[in-house]
Design an enzyme around this catalytic site. Structure first.
Site, PDB file in Angstrom:
ATOM      1  N   PRO A 284       6.521   0.725   0.304  1.00 11.11           N
ATOM      2  CA  PRO A 284       5.114   1.138   0.260  1.00 11.11           C
ATOM      3  C   PRO A 284       4.224  -0.013  -0.200  1.00 11.11           C
ATOM      4  CG  PRO A 284       6.231   1.879  -1.724  1.00 11.11           C
ATOM      5  CD  PRO A 284       7.293   1.243  -0.854  1.00 11.11           C
ATOM      6  N   GLY A 285       3.091  -0.177   0.440  1.00  9.17           N
ATOM      7  CA  GLY A 285       2.131  -1.205   0.045  1.00  9.17           C
ATOM      8  C   GLY A 285       0.852  -0.538  -0.422  1.00  9.17           C
ATOM      9  N   ARG A 324     -11.479  -5.874   5.560  1.00  8.10           N
ATOM     10  CA  ARG A 324     -10.971  -4.706   6.287  1.00  8.10           C
ATOM     11  C   ARG A 324     -11.989  -4.047   7.227  1.00  8.10           C
ATOM     12  NH1 ARG A 324      -9.520  -0.556   3.974  1.00  8.10           N
ATOM     13  NH2 ARG A 324      -7.767  -0.068   5.305  1.00  8.10           N
ATOM     14  N   CYS A 355     -23.127 -15.189   8.385  1.00 13.82           N
ATOM     15  CA  CYS A 355     -23.757 -15.288   9.693  1.00 13.82           C
ATOM     16  C   CYS A 355     -22.828 -14.792  10.796  1.00 13.82           C
ATOM     17  CB  CYS A 355     -24.143 -16.737   9.956  1.00 13.82           C
ATOM     18  SG  CYS A 355     -24.988 -17.436   8.551  1.00 13.82           S
TER      19      CYS A 355
HETATM   20  C1  LIG Z   1       2.846  -4.117   5.855  1.00 15.72           C
HETATM   21  C2  LIG Z   1       4.236  -3.656   5.723  1.00 15.72           C
HETATM   22  C3  LIG Z   1       4.559  -2.659   4.804  1.00 15.72           C
HETATM   23  C4  LIG Z   1       3.528  -1.947   3.962  1.00 15.72           C
HETATM   24  O1  LIG Z   1       2.624  -1.201   4.719  1.00 15.72           O
HETATM   25  P1  LIG Z   1       1.587  -0.246   3.968  1.00 15.72           P
HETATM   26  O2  LIG Z   1       0.762   0.367   5.019  1.00 15.72           O
HETATM   27  O3  LIG Z   1       0.773  -1.118   3.067  1.00 15.72           O
HETATM   28  O4  LIG Z   1       2.400   0.728   3.188  1.00 15.72           O
HETATM   29  C5  LIG Z   1       5.883  -2.306   4.688  1.00 15.72           C
HETATM   30  N1  LIG Z   1       6.849  -2.899   5.436  1.00 15.72           N
HETATM   31  C6  LIG Z   1       6.572  -3.865   6.339  1.00 15.72           C
HETATM   32  C7  LIG Z   1       7.664  -4.476   7.117  1.00 15.72           C
HETATM   33  C8  LIG Z   1       5.254  -4.281   6.513  1.00 15.72           C
HETATM   34  O5  LIG Z   1       4.979  -5.221   7.413  1.00 15.72           O
END
Ligand SMILES: *Cc1c(COP(=O)(O)O)cnc(C)c1O
Length: 437
Positions: A284-285, A324, A355
């Site tokens: 998870p990120g 984003r 710009c």
């Molecule tokens: C970006 C990524 C994540 C995390 O994705 P999230 O949407 O931030 O949870 C996990 N695994 C891989 C391989 C990624 O490229």
């Protein structure tokens, strides 16, 4: 749930008053909440760690490898490391940061479609948990690199399950035409090739179908295909010990479908791929860091176009600080830092000074009436915010601040103009024009 709340009419990060912070360090800046980072990590991890069906044969709970690319500030990584997090990394720089933050090598996963020989060698020498191999040429280079070091590379093969999901085409990664991973047939052939190569130890398979997924159905579909491939590999006499299910569970960005709670996700995973005698990994990120951070900016002025009445709220943050919206039309809730006494609202295009037409955070947003000098908070900016920032238009990188209860610390300072310029070097044929700027 996060720890950015109004107290006495003013937005706080935990116990820290954000207007006070703005006075001390200037705007714009990012601010992260330790309690929110910890809470998000714990809610997700406990849900998965609590599932008996997801214990490995040795009794190991799933590895929760935080995707460092979402926010790789060392203080953020260390906060999570102290909660038991591993790291999913995509470059040597991220592996080095994870190690420096105290994440042990055996909790670090190395993903990405273009790992260089040097990066692979570095990862192998540090004793990384696994490399997630995404193609045949990568597998062959990895064999070569491991062989030349006299090491055996622990790896999983990233399969593209052919299920695309995610909030936007640019964050979908599991569709059949996306650049990530190999097809199932190719994965099985590569796995067999790796199994017969003395430099390689294929341990399992991985997938990551996208980001910002707020629906369990495509995930379940992808995971049940993964289960089928685990069984197929085993039926072919190959040993499979690990299953990496990626990240991608969505977070509420305030205007979207509520993502499923981690408990429902964990239950779905246990039902779909549990009890297979595997060690599981999750990456998870944004789920951990997105709502644990916000960006504070100041209104420079309000420009009202006389012909149309269109109002532009011009703020001191721009697309180089928070990319984003420009990159994926992302939505960020925008709130006044000091709750206005006046209930009056107006409709604004919120824009930065760069710009580029793309330097527009939102169009036609109804917000409390703002004045020059007001502070505004861009919510849910803790993931893919500061890490993507750049110095376009020669705007110095904005600082990052970490809060813990009523304490705060600058965890990446704003460079001075001098520091920014000192990174550039004149060739010997151009004489310095001036030492000062
Ligand atoms: C970006 C990524 C994540 C995390 O994705 P999230 O949407 O931030 O949870 C996990 N695994 C891989 C391989 C990624 O490229």
């Amino acid at each position: 749930m996060n720890h950015f709340e109004y107290k006495d009419g003013e937005l706080h990060a935990e116990g820290v008053r954000l207007s006070e912070l703005a006075n001390r360090i200037g705007t714009p800046f990012y601010v992260y909440s330790s309690a929110t980072l910890e809470r998000h990590f714990q809610v997700f991890s406990q849900a998965l760690w609590g599932q008996e069906a997801l214990k490995s044969p040795k009794g190991e709970a799933p590895l929760i490898a935080y995707a460092a690319k979402a926010n790789s500030n060392l203080a953020v990584l260390q906060t999570l490391a102290e909660q038991g997090a591993g790291a999913d990394t995509v470059s040597e720089g991220e592996i080095r940061k994870a190690l420096m933050a105290g994440i042990p090598a055996d909790k670090i996963v190395f993903s990405g479609v273009g790992k260089t020989d040097e990066e692979m060698a570095f990862a192998l020498k540090t004793g990384i948990y696994q490399l997630n191999v995404e193609s045949k040429p990568e597998l062959e280079r990895l064999s070569h690199v491991a062989g030349s070091l006299g090491l055996v590379a622990p790896l999983v093969i990233r399969v593209n399950p052919g299920v695309g999901a995610g909030g936007h085409a640019k964050i979908t990664t599991g569709g059949a035409k996306d650049k990530f991973g190999v097809s199932a047939e190719e994965a099985i052939a590569l796995y067999a090739q790796a199994a017969s190569d003395p430099n390689l130890a294929p341990l399992g398979i991985a997938c990551h179908i996208g980001s910002q997924i707020s629906d369990l159905v495509p995930m379940q579909e992808a995971f049940s295909r993964m289960k089928g491939w685990v069984q197929e590999l085993r039926a072919a006499g190959l040993s499979v010990e690990r299953l990496d299910l990626g990240g991608g569970l969505g977070v509420p960005y305030f205007n979207q479908t509520e993502p499923p709670p981690p408990a429902d996700f964990a239950e779905m995973v246990a039902l779909t791929v549990g009890n297979l005698g595997l060690r599981y990994t999750f990456e998870p990120g944004r789920l951990i860091s997105a709502n644990a951070g916000i960006m504070i900016s100041k209104v420079i002025h309000i420009h009202e176009r006389e012909s149309s009445g269109q109002k532009f709220l011009v703020v001191d943050a721009a697309m180089n600080d928070l990319m984003r919206p420009a990159l994926y039309d992302a939505y960020h809730d925008i709130r006044p830092v000091v709750a206005p006494a006046d209930p009056l609202k107006a409709t604004y295009d919120v824009v930065g000074p760069i710009c580029e037409t793309g330097d527009t955070f939102t169009r036609g947003r109804t917000l409390p009436v703002a004045r020059a000098g007001d502070l505004v908070a861009f919510m849910s900016a803790g993931a893919y915010g500061a890490v993507m920032a750049n110095e376009y238009n020669s705007r110095p990188l904005i600082p990052e601040v970490l809060v813990r209860e009523d304490k705060w610390a600058v965890i990446r300072p704003r460079p001075s103009y001098e520091e920014m310029m000192n990174r550039e070097v004149l060739p010997e044929w151009l004489k310095p024009h001036s030492d000062k700027a």
